[in-house]
Write an enzyme that holds these catalytic residues in place. Structure first.
Site, PDB file in Angstrom:
ATOM      1  N   CYS A  77       0.846  -1.198   0.000  1.00  0.00           N
ATOM      2  CA  CYS A  77       0.000   0.000   0.000  1.00  0.00           C
ATOM      3  C   CYS A  77       0.876   1.241   0.000  1.00  0.00           C
ATOM      4  O   CYS A  77       1.621   1.462  -0.949  1.00  0.00           O
ATOM      5  CB  CYS A  77      -0.984  -0.048   1.161  1.00  0.00           C
ATOM      6  SG  CYS A  77      -2.317   1.167   0.978  1.00  0.00           S
ATOM      7  N   HIS A 178      -4.034  -4.656  -0.171  1.00  0.00           N
ATOM      8  CA  HIS A 178      -3.608  -5.205   1.126  1.00  0.00           C
ATOM      9  C   HIS A 178      -3.652  -6.732   1.063  1.00  0.00           C
ATOM     10  O   HIS A 178      -4.715  -7.317   1.253  1.00  0.00           O
ATOM     11  CB  HIS A 178      -4.527  -4.692   2.245  1.00  0.00           C
ATOM     12  CG  HIS A 178      -4.276  -3.257   2.553  1.00  0.00           C
ATOM     13  ND1 HIS A 178      -3.347  -2.849   3.481  1.00  0.00           N
ATOM     14  CD2 HIS A 178      -4.797  -2.131   2.042  1.00  0.00           C
ATOM     15  CE1 HIS A 178      -3.311  -1.534   3.526  1.00  0.00           C
ATOM     16  NE2 HIS A 178      -4.189  -1.062   2.663  1.00  0.00           N
ATOM     17  N   GLU A 180      -2.736  -8.785   3.172  1.00  0.00           N
ATOM     18  CA  GLU A 180      -3.128  -9.301   4.491  1.00  0.00           C
ATOM     19  C   GLU A 180      -4.631  -9.250   4.708  1.00  0.00           C
ATOM     20  O   GLU A 180      -5.145  -9.842   5.655  1.00  0.00           O
ATOM     21  CB  GLU A 180      -2.399  -8.516   5.596  1.00  0.00           C
ATOM     22  CG  GLU A 180      -2.920  -7.114   5.888  1.00  0.00           C
ATOM     23  CD  GLU A 180      -2.450  -6.023   4.921  1.00  0.00           C
ATOM     24  OE1 GLU A 180      -1.859  -6.371   3.886  1.00  0.00           O
ATOM     25  OE2 GLU A 180      -2.700  -4.843   5.208  1.00  0.00           O
TER      26      GLU A 180
END
Lengths: 196, 257
Positions: A77, A178, A180
């Site tokens: 990001c 992202h 994650e």
């Protein structure tokens, strides 16, 4: 294998760390230059603005440390945007590892900024980082600035126009979304980075 | 193409997920982490957790469960409940939340929105708006809706507040249409369209989902970016995978995991 997360003051460090734990890797959170240099893999996370992000890296004395790394590095990001030469956000000089200028999305009817949500990835160039990624698989984005498409682009996403979703230049890599928070697709791409 | 988001909303009270009708009479629905995992597995695009009693009780959100959720969940989630300072927001974000949502505290002190945007970027800052149509036909904002005995009607018009929240730095607006909440007769399309017309950031519809068509209408007619629902998902009345198949067949861009 040692993986470090550079503590540049971003708030998504915890979630990146948990995602790595789900892949069986316990990453240390550090701003220590020696620990960063010694790691096998370095991840630069970050949510927030380019100006404060770079200011924090300068305060920590990490700008030249990061520039000199030769092991695989992943910016996530804002971390990916900081790898670029310059950001329009706060007119900020960044690390200069990817020769791109980060630009704000042009607001126009129907195109809301920030670009927030799940968007499809389109592979532009074969790369081990994208192993197993199918055309159109979606990842979770949250950002108002984006890296244009260029020779550094591995995959694009489309929001009004194509922009860089995954980049690589030498040992430096970036994901604008992202991983994650991108469910199985994100876990696959993070795993690919760990396997580089 | 950006997908439209389906967002189960988990109202949290005393460590449990609860659901009321028209913001009252809450019943327990299950454990926070269990439900979060269930929705992740079903293909929810995002989760919202509202600590519904934090604001009326004058406390911030309990961060213990935020961290537990962050450890197991790999989709984004937003946390709301009594966050009234940059420090409290930071703690929730550091615990692993992707976004914070502010509602009553932002009405008390609108500059909070600007402070959060400055500290974390607008993409972390969601403003929740509880809105009800008054007898004179105007939509106006409500405060402290987590506790009916403390809920207050404000003079502030909903449309004015949405415009102000955006100007201050809201990165997303969740519009809770209280008149339709919990009664499963559909989202308040009229109100959503009115807000959409002046909302340049992502807009999330909340309140009233009861059938798959209601989601389609919110996306296709009111052009919202996401649709939030609670009871229809908690009860299993609408299963997310089937809903996504339906929406895709209706021409709505969705993520099929």
């Amino acid at each position: 294998m040692t993986v470090v997360l550079v503590d540049a003051g971003g708030t998504n460090i915890g979630s990146v760390r948990y995602a790595l734990q789900r892949l069986g890797v316990d990453a240390a959170l550090t701003s220590d230059a020696a620990a960063i240099r010694a790691a096998d893999k370095v991840i630069l996370p970050g949510v927030g603005a380019a100006g404060p992000g770079m200011a924090r890296l300068r305060e920590l004395g990490l700008v030249d440390v990061l520039r000199a790394l030769s092991q695989p590095v992943l910016g996530v990001c804002l971390g990916m945007q900081l790898l670029c030469a310059h950001s329009e956000e706060g007119d900020t000089e960044c690390l200069g590892l990817i020769p791109a200028t980060v630009r704000r999305f042009a607001e126009r009817p129907g195109l809301r900024v920030p670009h927030m949500g799940w968007n499809g990835l389109s592979v532009q160039r074969e790369h081990p980082l994208l192993r197993g990624l199918n055309e159109g698989e979606q990842a979770y984005f949250v950002h108002s600035y984006a890296v244009p498409v260029g020779e550094w682009t591995l995959a694009t996403a489309d929001y009004g126009a194509p922009f860089s979703a995954v980049v690589a230049r030498g040992n430096f890599h970036g994901m604008q979304f992202h991983p994650e928070r991108s469910a199985a697709v994100g876990a696959k791409l993070l795993k690919n980075f760990l396997d580089l | 193409m950006l997908s439209r988001r389906l967002i189960p909303c988990l109202d949290v009270r005393d460590g449990q997920v609860v659901k009321g009708v028209r913001f009252r009479d809450h019943v327990a629905m299950g454990g926070i982490v269990d439900l979060a995992l269930r929705y992740r597995d079903e293909g929810a695009d995002e989760l919202v957790f509202y600590d519904i009693t934090a604001s009326p009780e004058g406390r911030s959100v309990d961060r213990g469960w935020v961290e537990k959720v962050a450890r197991v969940i790999d989709i984004p989630f937003c946390v709301a409940g009594g966050i009234r300072s940059v420090d409290e927001a930071r703690a929730v974000l550091h615990a692993g939340a992707d976004k914070v949502s502010v509602n009553s505290p932002a009405l008390e002190r609108p500059e909070l929105i600007a402070e959060l945007a400055e500290a974390f970027g607008v993409q972390c800052v969601v403003v929740g708006v509880d809105s009800l149509r008054d007898a004179d036909g105007e939509w106006r904002v409500r405060q402290y809706t987590g506790d009916p005995s403390k809920t207050r009607a404000l003079l502030r018009r909903t449309l004015d507040w949405v415009a102000e929240a955006q100007r201050l730095g809201a990165g997303e607006i969740v519009l809770n249409c209280m008149g339709s909440d919990g009664v499963r007769q559909g989202y308040d399309l009229e109100q959503l369209k009115a807000v959409r017309a002046l909302c340049q950031v992502p807009l999330i519809a909340s309140g009233g989902a009861g059938a798959p068509e209601h989601f389609r209408d919110a996306f296709a007619d009111a052009d919202v970016d996401g649709a939030l629902a609670a009871s229809v998902f908690h009860s299993g009345a609408i299963a997310i995978p089937a809903l996504k198949q339906y929406l895709q067949a209706q021409g709505v861009a969705v993520r099929i995991p």
